[in-house]
Design an enzyme around this catalytic site. Sequence first.
Site, PDB file in Angstrom:
ATOM      1  NE  ARG A  92       9.853 -14.056 -17.955  1.00 23.35           N
ATOM      2  CZ  ARG A  92       9.431 -15.117 -19.176  1.00 23.35           C
ATOM      3  NH1 ARG A  92       8.878 -14.367 -20.166  1.00 23.35           N
ATOM      4  NH2 ARG A  92       9.337 -16.432 -19.294  1.00 23.35           N
ATOM      5  CB  SER A 131       0.928 -25.303 -18.021  1.00 23.91           C
ATOM      6  OG  SER A 131       2.137 -24.988 -18.238  1.00 23.91           O
ATOM      7  CE1 TYR A 147      -2.067 -20.754 -18.985  1.00 25.36           C
ATOM      8  CE2 TYR A 147      -0.010 -21.168 -18.012  1.00 25.36           C
ATOM      9  CZ  TYR A 147      -0.781 -21.328 -18.915  1.00 25.36           C
ATOM     10  OH  TYR A 147      -0.803 -22.444 -19.830  1.00 25.36           O
ATOM     11  CE  LYS A 201      -3.285 -23.997 -18.889  1.00 29.17           C
ATOM     12  NZ  LYS A 201      -4.715 -24.349 -19.618  1.00 29.17           N
TER      13      LYS A 201
HETATM   14  P1  NAD Z   1      -3.859 -20.055 -27.850  1.00 24.82           P
HETATM   15  O1  NAD Z   1      -3.952 -18.854 -27.579  1.00 24.82           O
HETATM   16  O2  NAD Z   1      -2.906 -19.948 -29.443  1.00 24.82           O
HETATM   17  O3  NAD Z   1      -5.057 -20.946 -28.192  1.00 24.82           O
HETATM   18  C1  NAD Z   1      -6.116 -20.887 -27.264  1.00 24.82           C
HETATM   19  C2  NAD Z   1      -7.462 -20.987 -27.861  1.00 24.82           C
HETATM   20  O4  NAD Z   1      -8.495 -20.739 -27.074  1.00 24.82           O
HETATM   21  C3  NAD Z   1      -7.489 -19.455 -28.898  1.00 24.82           C
HETATM   22  O5  NAD Z   1      -7.902 -19.846 -30.109  1.00 24.82           O
HETATM   23  C4  NAD Z   1      -8.674 -18.574 -28.272  1.00 24.82           C
HETATM   24  O6  NAD Z   1      -9.332 -17.781 -28.845  1.00 24.82           O
HETATM   25  C5  NAD Z   1      -9.494 -19.681 -27.398  1.00 24.82           C
HETATM   26  N1  NAD Z   1     -10.232 -19.409 -26.496  1.00 24.82           N
HETATM   27  C6  NAD Z   1      -9.661 -18.659 -25.110  1.00 24.82           C
HETATM   28  N2  NAD Z   1     -10.831 -18.700 -24.175  1.00 24.82           N
HETATM   29  C7  NAD Z   1     -11.675 -19.054 -24.769  1.00 24.82           C
HETATM   30  C8  NAD Z   1     -13.248 -19.074 -24.385  1.00 24.82           C
HETATM   31  N3  NAD Z   1     -13.592 -18.528 -23.252  1.00 24.82           N
HETATM   32  N4  NAD Z   1     -14.051 -19.621 -25.192  1.00 24.82           N
HETATM   33  C9  NAD Z   1     -13.838 -20.110 -26.449  1.00 24.82           C
HETATM   34  N5  NAD Z   1     -12.341 -20.149 -26.795  1.00 24.82           N
HETATM   35  C10 NAD Z   1     -11.414 -19.321 -26.022  1.00 24.82           C
HETATM   36  O7  NAD Z   1      -2.749 -20.943 -27.090  1.00 24.82           O
HETATM   37  P2  NAD Z   1      -2.377 -22.292 -27.384  1.00 24.82           P
HETATM   38  O8  NAD Z   1      -0.668 -21.981 -27.111  1.00 24.82           O
HETATM   39  O9  NAD Z   1      -2.630 -23.001 -28.640  1.00 24.82           O
HETATM   40  O10 NAD Z   1      -2.509 -23.076 -25.833  1.00 24.82           O
HETATM   41  C11 NAD Z   1      -3.520 -24.294 -25.901  1.00 24.82           C
HETATM   42  C12 NAD Z   1      -3.641 -24.378 -24.550  1.00 24.82           C
HETATM   43  O11 NAD Z   1      -2.448 -25.256 -24.071  1.00 24.82           O
HETATM   44  C13 NAD Z   1      -4.069 -23.667 -23.522  1.00 24.82           C
HETATM   45  O12 NAD Z   1      -4.963 -23.832 -22.761  1.00 24.82           O
HETATM   46  C14 NAD Z   1      -2.660 -23.109 -22.620  1.00 24.82           C
HETATM   47  O13 NAD Z   1      -2.983 -22.666 -21.255  1.00 24.82           O
HETATM   48  C15 NAD Z   1      -2.091 -24.509 -22.979  1.00 24.82           C
HETATM   49  N6  NAD Z   1      -0.674 -24.545 -22.750  1.00 24.82           N
HETATM   50  C16 NAD Z   1       0.071 -23.603 -23.460  1.00 24.82           C
HETATM   51  C17 NAD Z   1       1.372 -23.560 -23.469  1.00 24.82           C
HETATM   52  C18 NAD Z   1       2.196 -22.737 -24.621  1.00 24.82           C
HETATM   53  O14 NAD Z   1       3.404 -22.384 -24.206  1.00 24.82           O
HETATM   54  N7  NAD Z   1       1.845 -22.362 -25.880  1.00 24.82           N
HETATM   55  C19 NAD Z   1       2.141 -24.398 -22.423  1.00 24.82           C
HETATM   56  C20 NAD Z   1       1.376 -24.973 -21.717  1.00 24.82           C
HETATM   57  C21 NAD Z   1       0.009 -25.013 -21.745  1.00 24.82           C
HETATM   58  N1  UFG Z   2      13.174 -15.711 -22.354  1.00 20.27           N
HETATM   59  C1  UFG Z   2      14.140 -14.733 -22.591  1.00 20.27           C
HETATM   60  N2  UFG Z   2      13.530 -13.555 -23.271  1.00 20.27           N
HETATM   61  C2  UFG Z   2      12.178 -13.328 -23.450  1.00 20.27           C
HETATM   62  C3  UFG Z   2      11.387 -14.451 -23.254  1.00 20.27           C
HETATM   63  C4  UFG Z   2      12.011 -15.433 -22.591  1.00 20.27           C
HETATM   64  O1  UFG Z   2      15.153 -14.650 -21.928  1.00 20.27           O
HETATM   65  O2  UFG Z   2      12.005 -12.371 -24.118  1.00 20.27           O
HETATM   66  C5  UFG Z   2      13.699 -16.898 -21.442  1.00 20.27           C
HETATM   67  C6  UFG Z   2      13.031 -16.862 -20.256  1.00 20.27           C
HETATM   68  O3  UFG Z   2      13.676 -16.265 -18.917  1.00 20.27           O
HETATM   69  C7  UFG Z   2      13.179 -18.660 -19.920  1.00 20.27           C
HETATM   70  C8  UFG Z   2      13.074 -19.159 -21.224  1.00 20.27           C
HETATM   71  O4  UFG Z   2      13.247 -18.111 -22.222  1.00 20.27           O
HETATM   72  O5  UFG Z   2      14.457 -18.854 -19.487  1.00 20.27           O
HETATM   73  C9  UFG Z   2      11.592 -19.513 -21.672  1.00 20.27           C
HETATM   74  O6  UFG Z   2      10.717 -18.527 -21.507  1.00 20.27           O
HETATM   75  P1  UFG Z   2       8.925 -18.680 -21.934  1.00 20.27           P
HETATM   76  O7  UFG Z   2       8.319 -17.333 -21.186  1.00 20.27           O
HETATM   77  O8  UFG Z   2       9.082 -18.769 -23.436  1.00 20.27           O
HETATM   78  O9  UFG Z   2       8.604 -19.934 -21.143  1.00 20.27           O
HETATM   79  P2  UFG Z   2       8.365 -20.188 -19.717  1.00 20.27           P
HETATM   80  O10 UFG Z   2       9.128 -21.734 -19.533  1.00 20.27           O
HETATM   81  O11 UFG Z   2       8.863 -19.156 -18.867  1.00 20.27           O
HETATM   82  O12 UFG Z   2       6.936 -20.489 -19.652  1.00 20.27           O
HETATM   83  C10 UFG Z   2       6.256 -21.096 -20.560  1.00 20.27           C
HETATM   84  C11 UFG Z   2       4.724 -20.722 -20.488  1.00 20.27           C
HETATM   85  C12 UFG Z   2       3.940 -21.093 -19.375  1.00 20.27           C
HETATM   86  C13 UFG Z   2       4.062 -22.484 -19.395  1.00 20.27           C
HETATM   87  C14 UFG Z   2       5.537 -22.953 -19.083  1.00 20.27           C
HETATM   88  C15 UFG Z   2       5.485 -24.539 -19.232  1.00 20.27           C
HETATM   89  O13 UFG Z   2       4.656 -19.170 -20.807  1.00 20.27           O
HETATM   90  O14 UFG Z   2       2.601 -20.742 -19.512  1.00 20.27           O
HETATM   91  O15 UFG Z   2       6.095 -22.560 -20.179  1.00 20.27           O
HETATM   92  O16 UFG Z   2       6.950 -24.720 -18.809  1.00 20.27           O
HETATM   93  F1  UFG Z   2       3.708 -22.923 -18.217  1.00 20.27           F
END
Ligand code: NAD
Ligand code: UFG
Length: 357
Positions: free
Chosen positions: A292, A125, A151, A155
Amino acid sequence: MNRILVTGGTGFIGSHTVVELIKAGYEIDILDNLYNSKYAALDKITQLTGHRPTFFMADLCDAAALERIFAKNHYDLVVHFAGLKAVAESVAEPLKYYDNNVVGTINLLKCMQKYGVKRIVFSSSATVYGQQPTARNQETMVTGVNLTNPYGETKHVIEEILKDVVDSDPEFSATILRYFNPVGNHPSGLLGEDPNDIPNNLMPIIMKVASGELSELKVYGADYPTRDGSGIRDYIHVVDLARGHVSAIFHMRPGVNIYNLGTGKGTSVFEMIAAFEQASGRKLPVKVVERRPGDLPEIYADPSKAEQELNWRANLTIADAMRDTLTYLNNRPKPLLAMLGRYTLNLNSTTSPSRMM
Ligand code: NAD
Ligand code: UFG
């Protein structure tokens, strides 16, 4: 390299990636404990691709279950999405996050080592960058300094573990993908982000406000030193992100290789709201509140390394993401939505039909 185990493959990014991997000709098995996803994702993947992946309902923290899967199946590569991702929850329950994300990954790596699976693609991430001197983040920057939540620490720690494993075994390769802010969903509206818990991220909250499940969107701060005072992020369409994985696998190199997956462009919270309103033709109820804690003013990717080495770049726009989000919202069987009336695509929207898949 044909057979791939995808952990977290029923989740948001995982399911979209599985669709793209199947389309690219790979044979896919999925491992997921369905903690934050639904079994129905498998039906949608099957509907979209004509192939049904083998599904293992298993937890990465259950080492014996993992062992049984690896003992019976040979994989050429693992794409490792499975993990918990709710930032605020990780602050409240850090051990749950270290256990699930770090211990789960160690269990996976132990099985990979034991059964000779030597390649992994890991979902990292942009959070590992923390606060940098510039908003445009490059892979060469020092990471893991002053991270504001467990979190993000998980990572960073997993990235370090992967580097150590590669150092210990020259045949082992790891590609680390640092995602920026994934949004949107499959244009069919069949797959999308459907978290089992209350979301923290902007786009799923916009969706809940749009569907009436939440009464208003709180904008966390309008006094940042940005062009309109709201936070700026690099929102990447999840289908572009999914395709980034196909490119990463195709161009996988020996050793540890790290890539940003982002668009290289920042969009503010107010611009995201305007884009949703433009696509839907409706106003969202919005309230500006305090910043936040832990949020940065502005962060976006330098995606040039992925462009050069993976021959990948993000092509879809914020307007595409909003259009696809509306399709998904209208497809979801939510009684509340039916009561409120379906959202329609705004005909004045700037979305280009040529981008439809
Ligand atoms: P998601 O929660 O939709 O998908 C994650 C999946 O992993 C889920 O289906 C969950 O059931 C499964 N899971 C969690 N723990 C598990 C375990 N111990 N054993 C088996 N399955 C398990 O999340 P996503 O948005 O698809 O994210 C996927 C990956 O990308 C994650 O590692 C997340 O940290 C990373 N990531 C997501 C974002 C984002 O904003 N969505 C940003 C950066 C990184
Ligand atoms: N925001 C709002 N209102 C909300 C939610 C978010 O104003 O209800 C704003 C936040 O302050 C920020 C922007 O929208 O400025 C994006 O916020 P997100 O929570 O969607 O995303 P972040 O960038 O804070 O964090 C996300 C994931 C992290 C990841 C990161 C990678 O939550 O896990 O993106 O850049 F690491």
